[in-house]
Design a protein around this motif. Structure first.
Motif, PDB file in Angstrom:
ATOM      1  N   ASN A 117       0.826  -1.213   0.000  1.00 48.22           N
ATOM      2  CA  ASN A 117       0.000   0.000   0.000  1.00 48.22           C
ATOM      3  C   ASN A 117       0.855   1.255   0.000  1.00 48.22           C
ATOM      4  O   ASN A 117       0.589   2.215  -0.719  1.00 48.22           O
ATOM      5  N   ARG A 118       1.896   1.249   0.822  1.00 43.51           N
ATOM      6  CA  ARG A 118       2.776   2.414   0.915  1.00 43.51           C
ATOM      7  C   ARG A 118       3.430   2.709  -0.432  1.00 43.51           C
ATOM      8  O   ARG A 118       3.447   3.852  -0.894  1.00 43.51           O
ATOM      9  N   LEU A 119       3.964   1.664  -1.049  1.00 38.88           N
ATOM     10  CA  LEU A 119       4.638   1.839  -2.334  1.00 38.88           C
ATOM     11  C   LEU A 119       3.656   2.259  -3.423  1.00 38.88           C
ATOM     12  O   LEU A 119       3.991   3.061  -4.303  1.00 38.88           O
ATOM     13  N   MET A 120       2.443   1.733  -3.342  1.00 41.67           N
ATOM     14  CA  MET A 120       1.416   2.093  -4.310  1.00 41.67           C
ATOM     15  C   MET A 120       1.039   3.570  -4.170  1.00 41.67           C
ATOM     16  O   MET A 120       0.888   4.291  -5.160  1.00 41.67           O
ATOM     17  N   TYR A 121       0.924   4.035  -2.940  1.00 46.28           N
ATOM     18  CA  TYR A 121       0.591   5.439  -2.698  1.00 46.28           C
ATOM     19  C   TYR A 121       1.683   6.352  -3.244  1.00 46.28           C
ATOM     20  O   TYR A 121       1.400   7.355  -3.907  1.00 46.28           O
ATOM     21  N   ILE A 122       2.941   5.999  -2.981  1.00 42.95           N
ATOM     22  CA  ILE A 122       4.059   6.801  -3.477  1.00 42.95           C
ATOM     23  C   ILE A 122       4.030   6.868  -5.001  1.00 42.95           C
ATOM     24  O   ILE A 122       4.204   7.938  -5.602  1.00 42.95           O
ATOM     25  N   ALA A 123       3.799   5.711  -5.635  1.00 40.64           N
ATOM     26  CA  ALA A 123       3.788   5.663  -7.103  1.00 40.64           C
ATOM     27  C   ALA A 123       2.656   6.502  -7.681  1.00 40.64           C
ATOM     28  O   ALA A 123       2.845   7.237  -8.657  1.00 40.64           O
ATOM     29  N   VAL A 124       1.472   6.418  -7.079  1.00 41.54           N
ATOM     30  CA  VAL A 124       0.312   7.152  -7.605  1.00 41.54           C
ATOM     31  C   VAL A 124       0.485   8.655  -7.438  1.00 41.54           C
ATOM     32  O   VAL A 124       0.234   9.430  -8.371  1.00 41.54           O
ATOM     33  N   GLY A 158      -7.889  14.229   1.188  1.00 40.16           N
ATOM     34  CA  GLY A 158      -6.445  14.093   1.073  1.00 40.16           C
ATOM     35  C   GLY A 158      -5.774  13.373   2.216  1.00 40.16           C
ATOM     36  O   GLY A 158      -4.583  13.087   2.149  1.00 40.16           O
ATOM     37  N   SER A 159      -6.508  13.060   3.297  1.00 47.88           N
ATOM     38  CA  SER A 159      -5.917  12.375   4.450  1.00 47.88           C
ATOM     39  C   SER A 159      -6.299  10.901   4.443  1.00 47.88           C
ATOM     40  O   SER A 159      -7.450  10.547   4.181  1.00 47.88           O
ATOM     41  N   MET A 160      -5.343  10.055   4.775  1.00 47.88           N
ATOM     42  CA  MET A 160      -5.559   8.619   4.782  1.00 47.88           C
ATOM     43  C   MET A 160      -6.470   8.227   5.938  1.00 47.88           C
ATOM     44  O   MET A 160      -6.192   8.535   7.094  1.00 47.88           O
ATOM     45  N   VAL A 161      -7.574   7.561   5.618  1.00 42.84           N
ATOM     46  CA  VAL A 161      -8.483   7.104   6.669  1.00 42.84           C
ATOM     47  C   VAL A 161      -8.560   5.586   6.730  1.00 42.84           C
ATOM     48  O   VAL A 161      -9.122   5.021   7.672  1.00 42.84           O
ATOM     49  N   GLY A 162      -8.017   4.907   5.750  1.00 39.61           N
ATOM     50  CA  GLY A 162      -8.042   3.448   5.779  1.00 39.61           C
ATOM     51  C   GLY A 162      -7.087   2.861   4.764  1.00 39.61           C
ATOM     52  O   GLY A 162      -6.964   3.371   3.657  1.00 39.61           O
ATOM     53  N   PHE A 319       4.102  11.938   3.843  1.00 45.49           N
ATOM     54  CA  PHE A 319       3.893  10.526   4.124  1.00 45.49           C
ATOM     55  C   PHE A 319       3.689  10.287   5.617  1.00 45.49           C
ATOM     56  O   PHE A 319       2.827   9.504   6.023  1.00 45.49           O
ATOM     57  N   THR A 320       4.477  10.970   6.450  1.00 40.60           N
ATOM     58  CA  THR A 320       4.309  10.857   7.899  1.00 40.60           C
ATOM     59  C   THR A 320       2.923  11.330   8.321  1.00 40.60           C
ATOM     60  O   THR A 320       2.270  10.711   9.177  1.00 40.60           O
ATOM     61  N   GLU A 321       2.459  12.410   7.727  1.00 42.70           N
ATOM     62  CA  GLU A 321       1.124  12.923   8.041  1.00 42.70           C
ATOM     63  C   GLU A 321       0.045  11.913   7.674  1.00 42.70           C
ATOM     64  O   GLU A 321      -0.977  11.797   8.368  1.00 42.70           O
ATOM     65  N   GLN A 322       0.255  11.167   6.581  1.00 49.41           N
ATOM     66  CA  GLN A 322      -0.722  10.154   6.190  1.00 49.41           C
ATOM     67  C   GLN A 322      -0.725   8.987   7.181  1.00 49.41           C
ATOM     68  O   GLN A 322      -1.781   8.409   7.478  1.00 49.41           O
ATOM     69  N   ILE A 323       0.434   8.632   7.707  1.00 51.69           N
ATOM     70  CA  ILE A 323       0.506   7.581   8.726  1.00 51.69           C
ATOM     71  C   ILE A 323      -0.257   8.020   9.976  1.00 51.69           C
ATOM     72  O   ILE A 323      -1.040   7.259  10.558  1.00 51.69           O
ATOM     73  N   ILE A 324      -0.034   9.271  10.377  1.00 54.09           N
ATOM     74  CA  ILE A 324      -0.717   9.812  11.559  1.00 54.09           C
ATOM     75  C   ILE A 324      -2.224   9.863  11.329  1.00 54.09           C
ATOM     76  O   ILE A 324      -3.015   9.530  12.223  1.00 54.09           O
ATOM     77  N   GLY A 402       1.286   2.664   5.828  1.00 56.20           N
ATOM     78  CA  GLY A 402       2.674   3.100   5.830  1.00 56.20           C
ATOM     79  C   GLY A 402       3.572   2.396   6.827  1.00 56.20           C
ATOM     80  O   GLY A 402       4.770   2.662   6.865  1.00 56.20           O
ATOM     81  N   LEU A 403       3.005   1.494   7.648  1.00 57.79           N
ATOM     82  CA  LEU A 403       3.801   0.812   8.660  1.00 57.79           C
ATOM     83  C   LEU A 403       3.818  -0.685   8.392  1.00 57.79           C
ATOM     84  O   LEU A 403       2.786  -1.284   8.085  1.00 57.79           O
ATOM     85  N   SER A 404       4.990  -1.291   8.519  1.00 58.76           N
ATOM     86  CA  SER A 404       5.130  -2.726   8.324  1.00 58.76           C
ATOM     87  C   SER A 404       4.578  -3.469   9.534  1.00 58.76           C
ATOM     88  O   SER A 404       4.310  -2.878  10.591  1.00 58.76           O
ATOM     89  N   ARG A 405       4.453  -4.789   9.393  1.00 58.03           N
ATOM     90  CA  ARG A 405       3.987  -5.593  10.528  1.00 58.03           C
ATOM     91  C   ARG A 405       4.973  -5.502  11.688  1.00 58.03           C
ATOM     92  O   ARG A 405       4.564  -5.515  12.856  1.00 58.03           O
ATOM     93  N   GLU A 406       6.252  -5.386  11.375  1.00 52.39           N
ATOM     94  CA  GLU A 406       7.259  -5.241  12.440  1.00 52.39           C
ATOM     95  C   GLU A 406       7.052  -3.920  13.184  1.00 52.39           C
ATOM     96  O   GLU A 406       7.133  -3.869  14.419  1.00 52.39           O
TER      97      GLU A 406
END
Length: 509
Positions: A117-124, A158-162, A319-324, A402-406
């Motif tokens: 998802n993270r990589l897809m968002y960056i690409a788009v 513009g903000s990530m909700v899911g 990207f950090t703002e989208q994680i938050i 934006g966050l891995s399982r780890e």
């Protein structure tokens, strides 16, 4: 001009190569693309493991790609190779990765759904940055249906909700239908039922009827755009919703041979082409959008962007703002105290930044601390008593964009240790983590405990304070006159871990 870079994606239905170079203006020039079919998904979703024949096919393809990369003077060690859903779920994943390394020289990194998802968002976002179409201010769905999973992101203004990685893949559906000797109509009903069952969950995050943009990725949608849509720019297409639905209805009962002949597909691709478009159609039906945007991009482009030697600071901040935003939406879903969570986040950051040089942690841990602060009390939704245990459970079983399982596992443990008498050093689970992870949990838990104690009343009293360090004391100097008895008691109760880890006694003045 930087040297060419290469990315290889090992997917459910094929292995794909991208070679590009970064120009002086930071734009990427695509030098080479290649894709060859392989049955990894069909093996894994049928038997659970990658077969010997498929492994040999993958080795042959990768060695062929290696020879191609030699012509670009790109070494195999310098090539990023990722495995997605099918590799991730294979019972013999480790053996597969090891054999690929030994026989081809490529190191395969297996990524999870949220990383996709993270990589897809960056690409788009990169693909759309020079277009009038944007995800920055609108309500959008970004969707990719692949062989092994469906990756979806929901964005509100513009903000990530899911962000979701769903077990709905065309190869999986095809195998289920084959096992029950079903027809395309049976597949249609199976897909519709799955998507309708997810509708309630998605609507709790965002009202789907308010979606303004539907952005669809993937080779099948690009093919649909060529036949039923029109080009907006070099790497961007648009399909009218009615035209798309008519196109799907037209091809729904094509035979595999007809798909191969009409759309120039391989038989491997033809097996899932109709299923993919039917699934896209049902997701689109959840919304009221008039058209579908189809960018010609992929997670391979996302990897190249994320690996730039000088990442764009603005992109990192966004990207950090989208994680938050994603974490805040999760807290809201469980009816958490947002004002307290955001205030604890602010205090945590103030402590972190004041001690940054002596923490000895990576910059990424600053993000982990913020998300831990936002979600530390999320377990109150289940029960106030021992809510830290419930917080850990909810976080561990949630997806945060934006966050891995780890990363999520570390955050869950940091939230767990924000209260209670047990410390990370005493916990058997934490003792099994790598040293760097143990220190991250230990130090961030100590900071979070102090930050939480400083808002014990949940009234956000300490809005104006300064921090000063002496040899063995951290003084928290409050500006203004407040009754801080609760905060002082909480600090005395929860400050011991901070004192033990950093050697500072805590004083409120």
């Amino acid at each position: 001009m930087q040297a060419p870079q290469a990315v290889i994606e090992i997917g459910s239905t094929g292995i794909r190569l991208l070679v590009a170079e970064i120009a002086e203006d930071k734009k990427r020039n695509i030098l080479d693309r290649s894709e060859l079919p392989v049955n990894i998904g069909r093996d894994v979703f049928t038997t659970g493991a990658i077969s010997k024949n498929t492994l040999l096919s993958a080795q042959k393809i990768l060695n062929r790609f290696g020879e191609l990369l030699d012509s670009w003077r790109i070494s195999r060690d310098a090539t990023t190779v990722v495995g997605t859903t099918a590799v991730r779920e294979a019972l013999n994943r480790d053996t597969f990765v090891d054999r690929i390394k030994i026989t081809t020289g490529f190191n395969v990194m297996v990524i999870d759904g949220i990383e996709e998802n993270r990589l897809m968002y960056i690409a788009v976002t990169e693909c759309l940055k020079d277009e009038t179409i944007s995800v920055q201010q609108s309500n959008s769905i970004i969707l990719e249906i692949a062989g092994g999973a469906t990756e979806m992101m929901l964005m509100e203004k513009g903000s990530m909700v899911g962000a979701h990685s769903m077990r709905l893949g065309t190869v999986i559906i095809e195998q289920q239908i084959r096992a029950m000797t079903g027809t395309i109509d049976d597949a249609h009903r199976l897909i519709e039922e799955f998507i309708q069952n997810t509708r309630f969950t998605l609507n709790t995050e965002m009202n789907l009827s308010n979606i303004q943009q539907f952005i669809a990725l993937g080779g099948d949608m690009r093919l649909a755009a060529i036949f039923a849509g029109h080009s907006i720019s070099t790497f961007l297409w648009e399909i009218d919703r009615n035209d798309f639905e008519n196109f799907v209805d037209e091809i729904r009962h094509y035979t595999e041979e007809e798909c191969v002949a009409k759309f120039k597909l391989s038989y491997n691709e033809a097996k899932t082409f109709q299923l993919s478009l039917i699934a896209y159609k049902h997701f689109i039906k959840l919304t009221n959008v008039k058209s579908i945007i189809v960018p010609e991009t992929s997670i391979r482009e996302g990897i190249l962007i994320s690996q730039q030697s000088e990442p764009v600071e603005e992109l990192q901040q966004e990207f950090t703002e989208q994680i938050i935003a994603s974490a805040t939406t999760l807290l809201r879903k469980y009816q958490g105290d947002e004002e307290h969570a955001q205030f604890v986040r602010e205090i945590s950051l103030k402590l972190y930044d004041a001690m940054e040089k002596e923490l000895g942690l990576t910059p990424h841990t600053r993000v982990l601390l913020q998300i831990s602060a936002i979600l530390h009390d999320i377990g109150m939704f289940i029960r106030a008593k021992d809510h830290n245990k419930h917080s850990k459970y909810i976080i561990m079983h949630s997806e945060i964009f934006g966050l891995s399982r780890e990363d999520v596992s570390l955050i869950a443990n940091i939230a767990y240790f924000h209260k209670g008498v047990e410390t990370p050093q005493q916990n058997a689970e934490i003792k099994l983590l790598p040293r760097e992870s143990r220190l991250t949990v230990l130090k961030l838990s100590a900071i979070l405990r102090v930050a939480d104690a400083l808002d014990r009343s949940h009234l956000q009293k300490l809005k104006n304070f300064t921090l000063s360090f002496s040899k063995d004391t951290l003084t928290i100097r409050i500006k203004g006159h407040y009754n801080l008895n609760l905060e002082k008691l909480a600090l005395a109760e929860k400050g011991d871990l901070f004192e033990n880890v950093f050697g500072y006694s805590l004083v409120i003045v």
